[in-house]
Design an enzyme around this catalytic site. Structure first.
Site, PDB file in Angstrom:
ATOM      1  CE  LYS A 289      18.060   2.364  -0.858  1.00 16.33           C
ATOM      2  NZ  LYS A 289      16.731   2.427  -1.388  1.00 16.33           N
TER       3      LYS A 289
ATOM      4  CG  ASP B 243      16.917   8.047  -2.252  1.00 17.09           C
ATOM      5  OD1 ASP B 243      17.033   7.117  -3.058  1.00 17.09           O
ATOM      6  OD2 ASP B 243      16.188   9.033  -2.447  1.00 17.09           O
TER       7      ASP B 243
ATOM      8  N   GLY C 134       9.418   3.779  -0.874  1.00 17.06           N
ATOM      9  CA  GLY C 134      10.807   3.541  -0.497  1.00 17.06           C
ATOM     10  C   GLY C 134      11.473   4.812   0.002  1.00 17.06           C
TER      11      GLY C 134
ATOM     12  CB  THR D  40       8.099   7.098  -7.360  1.00 15.84           C
ATOM     13  OG1 THR D  40       6.773   7.567  -7.613  1.00 15.84           O
ATOM     14  CG2 THR D  40       8.894   7.111  -8.667  1.00 15.84           C
ATOM     15  N   GLY D  41       9.885   4.332  -7.497  1.00 18.85           N
ATOM     16  CA  GLY D  41      11.248   3.802  -7.377  1.00 18.85           C
ATOM     17  C   GLY D  41      11.235   2.287  -7.485  1.00 18.85           C
TER      18      GLY D  41
ATOM     19  CD  GLU E 192       8.789   9.901  -3.909  1.00 17.98           C
ATOM     20  OE1 GLU E 192       9.039   8.894  -4.581  1.00 17.98           O
ATOM     21  OE2 GLU E 192       9.668  10.535  -3.298  1.00 17.98           O
TER      22      GLU E 192
ATOM     23  N   GLY F  43      13.792  11.139  -2.915  1.00 20.64           N
ATOM     24  CA  GLY F  43      13.830  11.940  -4.144  1.00 20.64           C
ATOM     25  C   GLY F  43      14.883  11.503  -5.134  1.00 20.64           C
TER      26      GLY F  43
HETATM   27  C1  5RP Z   1      11.891   8.438  -5.601  1.00 18.89           C
HETATM   28  C2  5RP Z   1      12.196   8.060  -4.203  1.00 18.89           C
HETATM   29  C3  5RP Z   1      12.494   6.616  -3.944  1.00 18.89           C
HETATM   30  O1  5RP Z   1      11.651   6.176  -2.933  1.00 18.89           O
HETATM   31  C4  5RP Z   1      13.922   6.486  -3.512  1.00 18.89           C
HETATM   32  O2  5RP Z   1      14.754   7.076  -4.502  1.00 18.89           O
HETATM   33  C5  5RP Z   1      14.308   5.030  -3.321  1.00 18.89           C
HETATM   34  O3  5RP Z   1      14.312   4.372  -4.547  1.00 18.89           O
HETATM   35  P1  5RP Z   1      14.660   2.844  -4.695  1.00 18.89           P
HETATM   36  O4  5RP Z   1      13.556   2.070  -4.077  1.00 18.89           O
HETATM   37  O5  5RP Z   1      14.779   2.639  -6.186  1.00 18.89           O
HETATM   38  O6  5RP Z   1      15.980   2.619  -4.001  1.00 18.89           O
HETATM   39  O7  5RP Z   1      12.221   8.843  -3.290  1.00 18.89           O
HETATM   40  O8  5RP Z   1      11.772   9.828  -5.747  1.00 18.89           O
END
Ligand code: 5RP
Length: 221
Positions: free
Chosen positions: A121, A84, A82, A28-29, A103, A95
């Site tokens: 990241k 953070d 993905g 997700t993301g 996840e 998250g």
């Molecule tokens: C969602 C997540 C995402 O993988 C994380 O927030 C990274 O998001 P993005 O790819 O938009 O930077 O853990 O719950």
């Protein structure tokens, strides 16, 4: 390259880890969304996908991918998602999108976890990004007090967010996470916490990082 272009490159690079004929896990993301767009190009080669959120399930269905109920299968070949933050040992902090619980479940069932991210990241020590904690609503104040007392940092309720599981998110600001596994375990022991955003006991197997000089692959020995 823009950050979105880096995310798209790394999403494309993840396609080679998709095993034809299997069920895969999809995260997700925004980076995972680029992966879903790329997956559309090979969608007929997979049996289906387990989604880590309602949003991802909707996106997968919209491109014609069979979304599979995790209770009806025993194995996911590969999970692509993905993060953070990741450290060099591939301990992840996740998250930011609030989907951490599903996840973590998908990651646990998957044989291989490929984390995709742009190079911003990768950090030496995770924790600069606030650590998300999914909590049962009635326990939110108690959990907040316990975190301040026994963990440290400043937990802040994420406003106007209810997770796909009907719970709340606390984001813990101001942590320096030197021992991700130990902290993951300690948080798991606080009653009322459903899941914390540390993916250390089950971290990534491979980190694909989008950079100006191309996609870098970091794998643990
Ligand atoms: C969602 C997540 C995402 O993988 C994380 O927030 C990274 O998001 P993005 O790819 O938009 O930077 O853990 O719950």
């Amino acid at each position: 390259m823009t950050q979105d272009e880096l995310k798209n490159e790394v999403a494309k690079a993840a396609l080679k880890y998709v095993t034809p004929g299997t069920i895969i896990g999809v995260g997700t993301g925004s980076t995972a969304n680029f992966f879903i767009d790329q997956l559309a190009t090979i969608k007929d080669s997979i049996q289906g996908a387990v989604a880590s959120s309602i949003d991802t399930a909707n996106r997968l269905r919209s491109i014609g991918i069979n979304v599979v109920n995790l209770n009806e299968i025993e194995e996911i070949s590969v999970y692509v998602d993905g993060a953070d933050e990741s450290d060099h040992q591939l301990n992840l902090l996740k998250g930011g999108g609030g989907a951490l619980t599903r996840e973590k479940i998908v990651a646990a069932v998957s044989k291989q976890f490929i984390c995709i991210a742009d190079e911003s990241k990768l950090v030496d020590v995770i924790g600069k990004f606030p650590l998300p904690i999914e909590v049962i609503p009635m326990a939110a104040s108690y959990v907040k007090r316990e975190i301040i007392k026994s963990i440290g940092g400043s937990p802040v309720l994420r406003e106007e967010l209810t997770t796909d599981n009907g719970n709340l998110i606390l984001d813990i600001h101001g942590l320096t996470i030197d021992e991700p596994k130990a902290l993951e375990n300690r948080l798991n022991n606080i009653v009322g916490i459903v899941t914390n955003g540390l993916f250390a006991n089950r971290g990534a197997d491979i980190l694909l990082l989008g950079s100006e000089s191309g996609v870098k692959t970091i794998a643990l020995d």
